[in-house]
Design an enzyme around this catalytic site. Structure first.
Site, PDB file in Angstrom:
ATOM      1  N   ARG A 130       0.826  -1.211   0.000  1.00 38.02           N
ATOM      2  CA  ARG A 130       0.000   0.000   0.000  1.00 38.02           C
ATOM      3  C   ARG A 130       0.860   1.262   0.000  1.00 38.02           C
ATOM      4  O   ARG A 130       0.433   2.312  -0.480  1.00 38.02           O
ATOM      5  CB  ARG A 130      -0.923   0.019   1.219  1.00 38.02           C
ATOM      6  CG  ARG A 130      -1.998  -1.065   1.191  1.00 38.02           C
ATOM      7  CD  ARG A 130      -2.898  -0.966   2.419  1.00 38.02           C
ATOM      8  NE  ARG A 130      -3.850  -2.057   2.486  1.00 38.02           N
ATOM      9  CZ  ARG A 130      -5.047  -2.053   1.913  1.00 38.02           C
ATOM     10  NH1 ARG A 130      -5.442  -1.004   1.225  1.00 38.02           N
ATOM     11  NH2 ARG A 130      -5.853  -3.095   2.037  1.00 38.02           N
ATOM     12  N   ARG A 131       2.043   1.189   0.613  1.00 37.23           N
ATOM     13  CA  ARG A 131       2.953   2.337   0.624  1.00 37.23           C
ATOM     14  C   ARG A 131       4.302   1.897   0.076  1.00 37.23           C
ATOM     15  O   ARG A 131       4.695   0.746   0.209  1.00 37.23           O
ATOM     16  CB  ARG A 131       3.099   2.916   2.027  1.00 37.23           C
ATOM     17  CG  ARG A 131       3.665   1.968   3.056  1.00 37.23           C
ATOM     18  CD  ARG A 131       3.779   2.662   4.415  1.00 37.23           C
ATOM     19  NE  ARG A 131       4.461   1.849   5.401  1.00 37.23           N
ATOM     20  CZ  ARG A 131       3.884   0.978   6.201  1.00 37.23           C
ATOM     21  NH1 ARG A 131       2.576   0.791   6.120  1.00 37.23           N
ATOM     22  NH2 ARG A 131       4.582   0.296   7.092  1.00 37.23           N
ATOM     23  N   GLY A 163      -1.450 -10.062   6.952  1.00 32.94           N
ATOM     24  CA  GLY A 163      -2.226 -10.305   8.158  1.00 32.94           C
ATOM     25  C   GLY A 163      -2.459  -9.012   8.909  1.00 32.94           C
ATOM     26  O   GLY A 163      -1.685  -8.058   8.795  1.00 32.94           O
ATOM     27  N   TYR A 198     -10.360 -15.919  15.236  1.00 33.64           N
ATOM     28  CA  TYR A 198      -9.042 -15.726  14.628  1.00 33.64           C
ATOM     29  C   TYR A 198      -8.500 -17.046  14.090  1.00 33.64           C
ATOM     30  O   TYR A 198      -8.082 -17.140  12.930  1.00 33.64           O
ATOM     31  CB  TYR A 198      -8.090 -15.135  15.670  1.00 33.64           C
ATOM     32  CG  TYR A 198      -6.669 -14.968  15.196  1.00 33.64           C
ATOM     33  CD1 TYR A 198      -6.271 -13.816  14.522  1.00 33.64           C
ATOM     34  CD2 TYR A 198      -5.707 -15.956  15.447  1.00 33.64           C
ATOM     35  CE1 TYR A 198      -4.959 -13.657  14.091  1.00 33.64           C
ATOM     36  CE2 TYR A 198      -4.397 -15.803  15.011  1.00 33.64           C
ATOM     37  CZ  TYR A 198      -4.033 -14.648  14.338  1.00 33.64           C
ATOM     38  OH  TYR A 198      -2.728 -14.509  13.907  1.00 33.64           O
ATOM     39  N   LYS A 253      -7.881 -18.376  10.166  1.00 29.90           N
ATOM     40  CA  LYS A 253      -6.601 -18.913   9.709  1.00 29.90           C
ATOM     41  C   LYS A 253      -6.777 -20.317   9.123  1.00 29.90           C
ATOM     42  O   LYS A 253      -6.174 -20.662   8.100  1.00 29.90           O
ATOM     43  CB  LYS A 253      -5.599 -18.950  10.867  1.00 29.90           C
ATOM     44  CG  LYS A 253      -5.196 -17.580  11.395  1.00 29.90           C
ATOM     45  CD  LYS A 253      -4.427 -16.776  10.359  1.00 29.90           C
ATOM     46  CE  LYS A 253      -3.898 -15.484  10.936  1.00 29.90           C
ATOM     47  NZ  LYS A 253      -3.157 -14.680   9.934  1.00 29.90           N
ATOM     48  N   ARG A 273       1.414  -3.390  20.329  1.00 31.01           N
ATOM     49  CA  ARG A 273       0.235  -4.215  20.607  1.00 31.01           C
ATOM     50  C   ARG A 273       0.338  -4.636  22.066  1.00 31.01           C
ATOM     51  O   ARG A 273       1.095  -5.535  22.416  1.00 31.01           O
ATOM     52  CB  ARG A 273       0.196  -5.439  19.694  1.00 31.01           C
ATOM     53  CG  ARG A 273       0.105  -5.103  18.205  1.00 31.01           C
ATOM     54  CD  ARG A 273       0.086  -6.374  17.360  1.00 31.01           C
ATOM     55  NE  ARG A 273       0.047  -6.088  15.937  1.00 31.01           N
ATOM     56  CZ  ARG A 273       0.043  -7.021  14.988  1.00 31.01           C
ATOM     57  NH1 ARG A 273       0.103  -8.303  15.332  1.00 31.01           N
ATOM     58  NH2 ARG A 273       0.004  -6.693  13.708  1.00 31.01           N
TER      59      ARG A 273
END
Length: 212
Positions: A34-35, A70, A121, A125, A156
């Site tokens: 994206r960047r 992810g 989650y 996966k 996080r």
């Protein structure tokens, strides 16, 4: 080898990219992001808005696709947005690569991945693992690390607390559930691009030996 890398801006993806750029056996890395990434002679970096769909391009063809894509539910915003990244986007990219005759795919998944898990989650996966098997790559490797020990761009808190607890309890923790460094995972992912045909799984406790 020509490598197609998804998720090159993440903790594990950055390690894969650095290792691949330094590996003389890897001649070219295509890493859509994206960047923009820092330029390198071996790197092709298409900058995409994944929300607007995927382009038709010949760079989807490579000798191997490694996915480190992810996110987290918190970062994505909700479960539906999380699934769009950790299942739908991975599957769409894999499908493009497969239709361009990329023969090998290696997925960075998760310990406990299971399409029938009660945990959302782990169920997601497991579902992406199952979906990728249906694409019938010549070689598909599912790497299932436990908690990833890495420096994150965005802290996080829950992960940091879990890492601290895991380090303190390491002698009592089964090998499968001990933290594993992003570098060990990346090394394992790259080495897994080479090998026999078929579907294989590398559980967390085998990641260091698989990447040794």
């Amino acid at each position: 080898m020509e490598l197609l890398l998804l998720g090159a801006t993440g903790a594990v993806g950055r390690e894969v990219l650095d290792m691949a750029l330094a590996d003389p056996s890897v001649s070219r890395i295509t890493a859509p992001t994206r960047r923009a990434l820092l330029p390198h002679d071996k790197l092709h970096n298409p900058v995409l808005d994944f929300d607007k769909g995927l382009p038709d391009a010949d760079w989807w063809h490579a000798d191997a696709l490694v996915s480190c894509l992810g996110t987290t539910i918190r970062k994505a915003g909700d479960r539906a947005a999380f699934r769009r990244v950790d299942h739908d986007l991975i599957l769409m990219c894999a499908h493009r690569a497969k239709t361009q005759e990329t023969p090998v795919m290696v997925l960075n998944s998760s310990v406990g991945a299971n399409p029938r898990s009660r945990n959302f989650y782990l169920r997601t996966k497991g579902e992406i693992e199952k979906s990728l098997q249906k694409l019938a790559f010549e070689r598909l490797v599912l790497v299932r690390p436990s908690l990833i020990d890495a420096q994150r761009d965005e802290p996080r808190l829950a992960e940091q607390v879990s890492l601290l607890a895991s380090r303190l309890m390491r002698p009592l923790t089964p090998a499968r559930y001990r933290p594993v460094t992003a570098r060990h995972i990346a090394d394992c992912l790259l080495r897994a691009t080479r090998g026999d045909a078929g579907v294989s799984v590398i559980e967390s406790e085998k990641i260091r030996s698989a990447g040794a």
